[in-house]
Write a protein that holds these residues in place. Sequence first.
Motif, PDB file in Angstrom:
ATOM      1  N   GLU A 173      -0.496   3.891  12.407  1.00  0.00           N
ATOM      2  CA  GLU A 173      -1.377   4.766  12.683  1.00  0.00           C
ATOM      3  C   GLU A 173      -2.860   4.092  11.882  1.00  0.00           C
ATOM      4  OE1 GLU A 173      -1.237   8.860  11.186  1.00  0.00           O
ATOM      5  OE2 GLU A 173       0.815   9.244  12.363  1.00  0.00           O
ATOM      6  N   ILE A 174      -3.649   4.080  12.862  1.00  0.00           N
ATOM      7  CA  ILE A 174      -5.237   3.637  12.386  1.00  0.00           C
ATOM      8  C   ILE A 174      -5.940   4.948  12.370  1.00  0.00           C
ATOM      9  CG2 ILE A 174      -6.938   1.906  12.985  1.00  0.00           C
ATOM     10  CD1 ILE A 174      -4.643   0.380  14.462  1.00  0.00           C
ATOM     11  N   ILE A 175      -6.610   5.100  11.385  1.00  0.00           N
ATOM     12  CA  ILE A 175      -7.213   6.259  11.239  1.00  0.00           C
ATOM     13  C   ILE A 175      -8.728   6.076  10.457  1.00  0.00           C
ATOM     14  CG2 ILE A 175      -7.266   8.669  10.037  1.00  0.00           C
ATOM     15  CD1 ILE A 175      -4.338   8.526   9.963  1.00  0.00           C
ATOM     16  N   GLY A 176      -9.753   6.546  10.867  1.00  0.00           N
ATOM     17  CA  GLY A 176     -10.983   6.406  10.392  1.00  0.00           C
ATOM     18  C   GLY A 176     -11.569   8.030   9.946  1.00  0.00           C
ATOM     19  N   GLY A 177     -12.656   8.146   9.171  1.00  0.00           N
ATOM     20  CA  GLY A 177     -13.230   9.435   9.041  1.00  0.00           C
ATOM     21  C   GLY A 177     -14.113   9.518   7.652  1.00  0.00           C
ATOM     22  N   HIS A 178     -14.422  10.624   7.397  1.00  0.00           N
ATOM     23  CA  HIS A 178     -15.206  10.879   6.236  1.00  0.00           C
ATOM     24  C   HIS A 178     -14.793  11.964   5.346  1.00  0.00           C
ATOM     25  CE1 HIS A 178     -19.029  12.366   4.229  1.00  0.00           C
ATOM     26  NE2 HIS A 178     -19.487  11.147   4.533  1.00  0.00           N
ATOM     27  N   ASP A 179     -14.972  11.493   4.071  1.00  0.00           N
ATOM     28  CA  ASP A 179     -14.687  12.463   2.855  1.00  0.00           C
ATOM     29  C   ASP A 179     -15.597  12.904   2.037  1.00  0.00           C
ATOM     30  OD1 ASP A 179     -13.392  13.485   0.518  1.00  0.00           O
ATOM     31  OD2 ASP A 179     -11.875  12.430   0.362  1.00  0.00           O
ATOM     32  N   VAL A 196      -4.945   2.412   7.184  1.00  0.00           N
ATOM     33  CA  VAL A 196      -3.959   1.760   8.337  1.00  0.00           C
ATOM     34  C   VAL A 196      -2.616   2.118   7.452  1.00  0.00           C
ATOM     35  CG1 VAL A 196      -2.979  -0.569   9.028  1.00  0.00           C
ATOM     36  CG2 VAL A 196      -5.353  -0.103   8.542  1.00  0.00           C
ATOM     37  N   ALA A 197      -1.508   2.920   8.289  1.00  0.00           N
ATOM     38  CA  ALA A 197      -0.370   3.505   7.986  1.00  0.00           C
ATOM     39  C   ALA A 197       0.746   3.004   8.847  1.00  0.00           C
ATOM     40  CB  ALA A 197      -0.526   4.802   7.996  1.00  0.00           C
ATOM     41  N   PRO A 198       1.361   1.898   8.528  1.00  0.00           N
ATOM     42  CA  PRO A 198       2.651   1.566   9.233  1.00  0.00           C
ATOM     43  C   PRO A 198       4.014   2.247   8.655  1.00  0.00           C
ATOM     44  CG  PRO A 198       2.450  -0.173   7.579  1.00  0.00           C
ATOM     45  CD  PRO A 198       1.224   0.959   7.566  1.00  0.00           C
ATOM     46  N   GLU A 199       4.752   2.560   9.612  1.00  0.00           N
ATOM     47  CA  GLU A 199       6.085   3.121   9.218  1.00  0.00           C
ATOM     48  C   GLU A 199       7.111   2.717  10.052  1.00  0.00           C
ATOM     49  OE1 GLU A 199       6.402   7.082  11.580  1.00  0.00           O
ATOM     50  OE2 GLU A 199       4.615   6.992  10.286  1.00  0.00           O
ATOM     51  N   LEU A 200       8.506   2.689   9.429  1.00  0.00           N
ATOM     52  CA  LEU A 200       9.719   2.332  10.091  1.00  0.00           C
ATOM     53  C   LEU A 200      10.753   3.530   9.867  1.00  0.00           C
ATOM     54  CD1 LEU A 200      11.203   0.458  11.906  1.00  0.00           C
ATOM     55  CD2 LEU A 200      11.683  -1.051   9.852  1.00  0.00           C
ATOM     56  N   GLN A 201      11.501   3.793  10.873  1.00  0.00           N
ATOM     57  CA  GLN A 201      12.671   4.477  10.495  1.00  0.00           C
ATOM     58  C   GLN A 201      13.759   3.698  11.401  1.00  0.00           C
ATOM     59  OE1 GLN A 201      12.432   8.931  11.479  1.00  0.00           O
ATOM     60  NE2 GLN A 201      10.252   8.677  11.493  1.00  0.00           N
ATOM     61  N   VAL A 202      15.090   4.031  10.763  1.00  0.00           N
ATOM     62  CA  VAL A 202      16.218   3.130  11.027  1.00  0.00           C
ATOM     63  C   VAL A 202      17.255   3.746  10.978  1.00  0.00           C
ATOM     64  CG1 VAL A 202      17.573   1.161  10.499  1.00  0.00           C
ATOM     65  CG2 VAL A 202      15.171   0.835  10.091  1.00  0.00           C
ATOM     66  N   GLY A 527      -7.710   9.525  14.605  1.00  0.00           N
ATOM     67  CA  GLY A 527      -6.915   8.199  14.529  1.00  0.00           C
ATOM     68  C   GLY A 527      -6.076   8.019  15.621  1.00  0.00           C
ATOM     69  N   LEU A 528      -5.510   6.966  15.747  1.00  0.00           N
ATOM     70  CA  LEU A 528      -4.836   6.410  16.883  1.00  0.00           C
ATOM     71  C   LEU A 528      -3.289   6.235  16.376  1.00  0.00           C
ATOM     72  CD1 LEU A 528      -4.524   5.587  19.954  1.00  0.00           C
ATOM     73  CD2 LEU A 528      -5.247   3.283  19.408  1.00  0.00           C
ATOM     74  N   ARG A 529      -2.279   6.624  17.166  1.00  0.00           N
ATOM     75  CA  ARG A 529      -0.851   6.353  16.630  1.00  0.00           C
ATOM     76  C   ARG A 529      -0.287   5.653  17.668  1.00  0.00           C
ATOM     77  NH1 ARG A 529       3.348   8.151  13.345  1.00  0.00           N
ATOM     78  NH2 ARG A 529       5.179   8.045  14.231  1.00  0.00           N
ATOM     79  N   LEU A 530       0.477   4.534  17.343  1.00  0.00           N
ATOM     80  CA  LEU A 530       1.094   3.536  18.121  1.00  0.00           C
ATOM     81  C   LEU A 530       2.481   3.636  17.875  1.00  0.00           C
ATOM     82  CD1 LEU A 530      -1.316   0.656  18.607  1.00  0.00           C
ATOM     83  CD2 LEU A 530      -1.249   2.486  20.031  1.00  0.00           C
TER      84      LEU A 530
END
Length: 532
Positions: A173-179, A196-202, A527-530
């Motif tokens: 996931e690639i996320i942008g925003g404002h806090d 930038v948030a990568p993840e992996l499930q096995v 954000g965009l999730r691939l």
Amino acid sequence: MPRLRHLRPAALRVGMLVAACVLLWRADAMAQTAAPLFQSPLAPLPESGNAKNPPQRFQRVPTRQPVQSGPQRFVPASGAGKTGFDSTNARKRSASQGAKTGTPPTDANAQAAAATSPSARATGAYAAAGQPGQPPVELGPIRKPPKKRKPEEDPYAPLGIRAGSFLLYPAIEIIGGHDSNPGHSTTAKGAWLYTVAPELQVKSDWTNHELKADLRGSYTGYKPDETPTLSRPYFNGKVDGRIDVTRDTNILLGTRLLVSTDNPGSPNLQADLAKLPIYTTVGGTAGAMQRFNRLEVTVKGDAERTEYQNSTLTDGTIASNKDRNYNQYGGTARVAYELTPGVKPFVEGGGDTRQHDLATDLSGFQRDSNGFVGKAGSTFEISRLLTGEIAAGYLQRDYADPRLAKLEGFIGQGSLTWTASALTTVKLSASSTAGESTVPGVSGVLYRDVGLQVDHALRQWLIFSAKAGFGYDDYVGILRRDKRFSLGAGLTYKINREVSIKGEFRQDWLRSNSVGNDYTASVFLLGLRLQR
């Protein structure tokens, strides 16, 4: 007594000739007279009274069933014709059926087809046998029950990647925003952020045994950044395995790794920090589970290590955090009983001990402690409508330093998912943990959190989410109590199985009885999730 005499052959032949002449004369006389009053029931009657020139069509002669104690089937005599009444009451083959199979609808084919059909074989055990006491019922053709309809597959679910006997589900996931208040301070100063948030499930695809992993990480950066810098990494991963010794005996193994920082605004952070110190927690679990019919007993042992980096201050000096490093050892036992399919109540109890690298911290307090937790609850899996686990219990922790008060209180823990309808899903989560503290006089912090999330599919590819959360932080030893609130709403647009667009708005509040700790933050994310 007179003796019997044998007839001579000549006399025998003369007698047989005379008998034949008499029979021929009687037959000619009967042909000239009316038909007998009682004729064979198998002979067809002509539609007209002319017996010498009968028509081509015949009418069926009603027959009377003989009165018997049981059912009986008439068998046609040899030489029976192809037309007229069929006393067997057998089903005949039509011409159209014969044309489909390419064979003429003869009686021989019809009888052969009837003999080999399922209904004929079924009735043969009852009607054809003609045995008294058997039910005179014709069984119809045996039909297979309709197949259960499989649930529809989510057309936007990831397909995964097969690697040997494993299924891999990678995503990023690639996320942008404002806090509006990333530092969680009373003097709010907004900043733009990116994540930038990568993840992996096995997951293994084995007949026996199981291995699964869930690895999630992220890095969040802020522009402009504050002092201390708020940019920080995060990783939370766990790997669990199961070895099936027998059908009722399993060995359970697991490992975990957590990399994170204290939340901005935490009282555990030192003053004048240049950046947030990172801590690492690594642990492992080993145990066994044994089933006794519906009774299930699980025993586990656990070991864990938590270690902090040294802090870098704004003047360039280094401050040690070695007094915060500790090892934890513990064990749990759990007894569950399957009350009904899908409902399994349980009782669980466990204890642990924490041993710090330094006997006393920088404030002179001994932080070693022993803890105990007991809880009771149930797991649910009711027709896939209600799944998960929820429990409630009591937690207690005693410290080596007599100046530190006992940390104790009621806790709740669990995760429950309710499929309210085909379009709506409700998720409830709860957790309670006892955290360490560096504040002088504070034994520890009892964190209690509960969250509620509702997902509703406006379309199969458009999901609306609403979130609400509440947290309560109890600093045992002082009067500080923090209450955390959170409300949010999000929208997910699924383009296909691999690409999704996500948007979220969240409002956070903290209200404390300690002066100068309240804050409010508004967060907007896009954000965009691939995924694969």
